[in-house]
Scaffold this motif. Structure first.
Motif, PDB file in Angstrom:
ATOM      1  N   LEU A  64       0.850  -1.182   0.000  1.00 55.80           N
ATOM      2  CA  LEU A  64       0.000   0.000   0.000  1.00 55.80           C
ATOM      3  C   LEU A  64       0.885   1.229   0.000  1.00 55.80           C
ATOM      4  O   LEU A  64       1.914   1.258   0.697  1.00 55.80           O
ATOM      5  CB  LEU A  64      -0.908   0.031   1.237  1.00 55.80           C
ATOM      6  CG  LEU A  64      -2.278  -0.656   1.129  1.00 55.80           C
ATOM      7  CD1 LEU A  64      -2.153  -2.096   0.723  1.00 55.80           C
ATOM      8  CD2 LEU A  64      -3.063  -0.493   2.409  1.00 55.80           C
ATOM      9  N   LYS A  65       0.467   2.257  -0.780  1.00 56.51           N
ATOM     10  CA  LYS A  65       1.232   3.493  -0.882  1.00 56.51           C
ATOM     11  C   LYS A  65       0.270   4.670  -0.911  1.00 56.51           C
ATOM     12  O   LYS A  65      -0.741   4.626  -1.615  1.00 56.51           O
ATOM     13  CB  LYS A  65       2.047   3.531  -2.177  1.00 56.51           C
ATOM     14  CG  LYS A  65       2.988   2.373  -2.382  1.00 56.51           C
ATOM     15  CD  LYS A  65       3.610   2.444  -3.771  1.00 56.51           C
ATOM     16  CE  LYS A  65       4.395   1.194  -4.093  1.00 56.51           C
ATOM     17  NZ  LYS A  65       4.888   1.210  -5.477  1.00 56.51           N
ATOM     18  N   ILE A  66       0.596   5.717  -0.203  1.00 56.02           N
ATOM     19  CA  ILE A  66      -0.222   6.915  -0.220  1.00 56.02           C
ATOM     20  C   ILE A  66      -0.232   7.488  -1.634  1.00 56.02           C
ATOM     21  O   ILE A  66       0.789   7.472  -2.321  1.00 56.02           O
ATOM     22  CB  ILE A  66       0.275   7.976   0.813  1.00 56.02           C
ATOM     23  CG1 ILE A  66      -0.739   9.105   0.976  1.00 56.02           C
ATOM     24  CG2 ILE A  66       1.632   8.531   0.432  1.00 56.02           C
ATOM     25  CD1 ILE A  66      -2.015   8.686   1.653  1.00 56.02           C
ATOM     26  N   ALA A  67      -1.377   7.951  -2.087  1.00 51.69           N
ATOM     27  CA  ALA A  67      -1.509   8.559  -3.411  1.00 51.69           C
ATOM     28  C   ALA A  67      -1.798  10.040  -3.221  1.00 51.69           C
ATOM     29  O   ALA A  67      -2.923  10.427  -2.899  1.00 51.69           O
ATOM     30  CB  ALA A  67      -2.615   7.886  -4.210  1.00 51.69           C
ATOM     31  N   SER A  68      -0.754  10.856  -3.362  1.00 49.07           N
ATOM     32  CA  SER A  68      -0.885  12.288  -3.162  1.00 49.07           C
ATOM     33  C   SER A  68       0.162  13.029  -3.973  1.00 49.07           C
ATOM     34  O   SER A  68       1.355  12.710  -3.863  1.00 49.07           O
ATOM     35  CB  SER A  68      -0.711  12.647  -1.682  1.00 49.07           C
ATOM     36  OG  SER A  68      -0.649  14.056  -1.526  1.00 49.07           O
ATOM     37  N   PRO A  69      -0.254  14.025  -4.761  1.00 46.44           N
ATOM     38  CA  PRO A  69       0.732  14.827  -5.479  1.00 46.44           C
ATOM     39  C   PRO A  69       1.566  15.692  -4.532  1.00 46.44           C
ATOM     40  O   PRO A  69       2.614  16.205  -4.924  1.00 46.44           O
ATOM     41  CB  PRO A  69      -0.120  15.696  -6.415  1.00 46.44           C
ATOM     42  CG  PRO A  69      -1.455  15.768  -5.751  1.00 46.44           C
ATOM     43  CD  PRO A  69      -1.623  14.460  -5.025  1.00 46.44           C
ATOM     44  N   ASP A  70       1.121  15.822  -3.298  1.00 47.70           N
ATOM     45  CA  ASP A  70       1.825  16.649  -2.316  1.00 47.70           C
ATOM     46  C   ASP A  70       2.790  15.852  -1.448  1.00 47.70           C
ATOM     47  O   ASP A  70       3.483  16.424  -0.610  1.00 47.70           O
ATOM     48  CB  ASP A  70       0.810  17.361  -1.416  1.00 47.70           C
ATOM     49  CG  ASP A  70      -0.108  18.273  -2.203  1.00 47.70           C
ATOM     50  OD1 ASP A  70       0.384  18.950  -3.130  1.00 47.70           O
ATOM     51  OD2 ASP A  70      -1.323  18.286  -1.926  1.00 47.70           O
ATOM     52  N   ASP A 109      -3.213  17.088  -0.551  1.00 47.29           N
ATOM     53  CA  ASP A 109      -4.331  16.590  -1.349  1.00 47.29           C
ATOM     54  C   ASP A 109      -4.105  15.083  -1.487  1.00 47.29           C
ATOM     55  O   ASP A 109      -3.141  14.661  -2.121  1.00 47.29           O
ATOM     56  CB  ASP A 109      -4.335  17.278  -2.716  1.00 47.29           C
ATOM     57  CG  ASP A 109      -5.421  16.757  -3.630  1.00 47.29           C
ATOM     58  OD1 ASP A 109      -6.415  16.183  -3.129  1.00 47.29           O
ATOM     59  OD2 ASP A 109      -5.285  16.921  -4.861  1.00 47.29           O
ATOM     60  N   ILE A 110      -4.963  14.296  -0.880  1.00 48.79           N
ATOM     61  CA  ILE A 110      -4.790  12.847  -0.882  1.00 48.79           C
ATOM     62  C   ILE A 110      -5.896  12.216  -1.716  1.00 48.79           C
ATOM     63  O   ILE A 110      -7.082  12.385  -1.419  1.00 48.79           O
ATOM     64  CB  ILE A 110      -4.790  12.283   0.550  1.00 48.79           C
ATOM     65  CG1 ILE A 110      -3.595  12.855   1.320  1.00 48.79           C
ATOM     66  CG2 ILE A 110      -4.761  10.757   0.541  1.00 48.79           C
ATOM     67  CD1 ILE A 110      -3.562  12.502   2.781  1.00 48.79           C
ATOM     68  N   SER A 111      -5.490  11.495  -2.773  1.00 45.42           N
ATOM     69  CA  SER A 111      -6.452  10.829  -3.665  1.00 45.42           C
ATOM     70  C   SER A 111      -6.949   9.531  -3.064  1.00 45.42           C
ATOM     71  O   SER A 111      -8.038   9.070  -3.391  1.00 45.42           O
ATOM     72  CB  SER A 111      -5.793  10.518  -5.008  1.00 45.42           C
ATOM     73  OG  SER A 111      -5.246  11.670  -5.577  1.00 45.42           O
ATOM     74  N   GLY A 112      -6.135   8.911  -2.230  1.00 48.75           N
ATOM     75  CA  GLY A 112      -6.462   7.630  -1.638  1.00 48.75           C
ATOM     76  C   GLY A 112      -5.192   6.867  -1.361  1.00 48.75           C
ATOM     77  O   GLY A 112      -4.120   7.453  -1.176  1.00 48.75           O
ATOM     78  N   VAL A 113      -5.301   5.554  -1.352  1.00 49.78           N
ATOM     79  CA  VAL A 113      -4.153   4.684  -1.117  1.00 49.78           C
ATOM     80  C   VAL A 113      -4.081   3.688  -2.271  1.00 49.78           C
ATOM     81  O   VAL A 113      -5.067   3.014  -2.578  1.00 49.78           O
ATOM     82  CB  VAL A 113      -4.269   3.956   0.245  1.00 49.78           C
ATOM     83  CG1 VAL A 113      -3.153   2.940   0.415  1.00 49.78           C
ATOM     84  CG2 VAL A 113      -4.240   4.976   1.383  1.00 49.78           C
ATOM     85  N   GLN A 114      -2.930   3.636  -2.892  1.00 54.28           N
ATOM     86  CA  GLN A 114      -2.699   2.709  -3.989  1.00 54.28           C
ATOM     87  C   GLN A 114      -2.428   1.323  -3.414  1.00 54.28           C
ATOM     88  O   GLN A 114      -1.587   1.168  -2.526  1.00 54.28           O
ATOM     89  CB  GLN A 114      -1.508   3.199  -4.810  1.00 54.28           C
ATOM     90  CG  GLN A 114      -1.129   2.322  -5.960  1.00 54.28           C
ATOM     91  CD  GLN A 114       0.141   2.809  -6.640  1.00 54.28           C
ATOM     92  OE1 GLN A 114       0.967   3.479  -6.041  1.00 54.28           O
ATOM     93  NE2 GLN A 114       0.277   2.465  -7.891  1.00 54.28           N
ATOM     94  N   VAL A 115      -3.144   0.329  -3.921  1.00 58.43           N
ATOM     95  CA  VAL A 115      -2.939  -1.070  -3.540  1.00 58.43           C
ATOM     96  C   VAL A 115      -2.299  -1.737  -4.754  1.00 58.43           C
ATOM     97  O   VAL A 115      -2.843  -1.674  -5.857  1.00 58.43           O
ATOM     98  CB  VAL A 115      -4.273  -1.770  -3.195  1.00 58.43           C
ATOM     99  CG1 VAL A 115      -4.027  -3.211  -2.761  1.00 58.43           C
ATOM    100  CG2 VAL A 115      -5.027  -0.994  -2.127  1.00 58.43           C
ATOM    101  N   GLN A 116      -1.148  -2.341  -4.564  1.00 60.24           N
ATOM    102  CA  GLN A 116      -0.385  -2.877  -5.685  1.00 60.24           C
ATOM    103  C   GLN A 116       0.113  -4.280  -5.390  1.00 60.24           C
ATOM    104  O   GLN A 116       0.514  -4.575  -4.259  1.00 60.24           O
ATOM    105  CB  GLN A 116       0.791  -1.952  -5.972  1.00 60.24           C
ATOM    106  CG  GLN A 116       1.560  -2.259  -7.220  1.00 60.24           C
ATOM    107  CD  GLN A 116       2.637  -1.209  -7.461  1.00 60.24           C
ATOM    108  OE1 GLN A 116       3.514  -1.024  -6.634  1.00 60.24           O
ATOM    109  NE2 GLN A 116       2.526  -0.520  -8.562  1.00 60.24           N
ATOM    110  N   GLN A 117       0.100  -5.124  -6.415  1.00 55.26           N
ATOM    111  CA  GLN A 117       0.666  -6.461  -6.297  1.00 55.26           C
ATOM    112  C   GLN A 117       2.139  -6.348  -5.952  1.00 55.26           C
ATOM    113  O   GLN A 117       2.824  -5.463  -6.452  1.00 55.26           O
ATOM    114  CB  GLN A 117       0.608  -7.211  -7.626  1.00 55.26           C
ATOM    115  CG  GLN A 117      -0.742  -7.678  -8.036  1.00 55.26           C
ATOM    116  CD  GLN A 117      -0.662  -8.323  -9.419  1.00 55.26           C
ATOM    117  OE1 GLN A 117      -0.090  -7.784 -10.335  1.00 55.26           O
ATOM    118  NE2 GLN A 117      -1.290  -9.483  -9.540  1.00 55.26           N
TER     119      GLN A 117
END
Length: 126
Positions: A64-70, A109-117
């Motif tokens: 899991l990784k935070i998804a934020s341009p900031d 600005d947080i878009s969500g959390v990226q879930v990745q294999q």
């Protein structure tokens, strides 16, 4: 090598127009796909339940990784959790990542959390 120049150009022009100097994870994925570079399966979650659902669909383990341009330096912000092996671990990591991200930059600005294999790296010995 053949690649989709229009797709790459569109991504880079959008980033430039927004005055940014870094690509988001989704933009980087688009560029990789335009060049034919394989990328791990992923999805963007906006809740812990959605993160679990995405992880189940991808198969464990996940990262899991935070998804934020900031927040470009995700590990500095406590915005990464790797090697998650089950639903409970994903839900807990989701909540912890958001808490850490808000503590790191309350105005992000947080878009969500990226879930990745998680994909094992292949190493070739020469």
């Amino acid at each position: 090598m053949s690649y989709d120049q229009n797709a790459v150009r569109a991504v880079l022009e959008r980033v430039r127009a927004e005055g940014r100097s870094a690509l988001s994870a989704e933009e980087a994925r688009s560029v990789c796909q335009a060049y034919g570079i394989a990328t791990p399966g992923e999805g963007l979650a906006t809740s812990a339940a959605e993160a679990v659902q995405i992880a189940q669909g991808l198969g464990y383990p996940v990262v899991l990784k935070i998804a934020s341009p900031d927040i470009l330096h995700k590990t500095d912000a406590g915005g990464v959790a790797a090697g998650l092996e089950n639903d409970d671990a994903v839900a807990q990591a989701y909540d912890a990542i958001l808490k850490n991200a808000h503590a790191y930059n309350a105005d992000a600005d947080i878009s969500g959390v990226q879930v990745q294999q998680m994909v094992a790296a292949a190493h070739e010995v020469i």
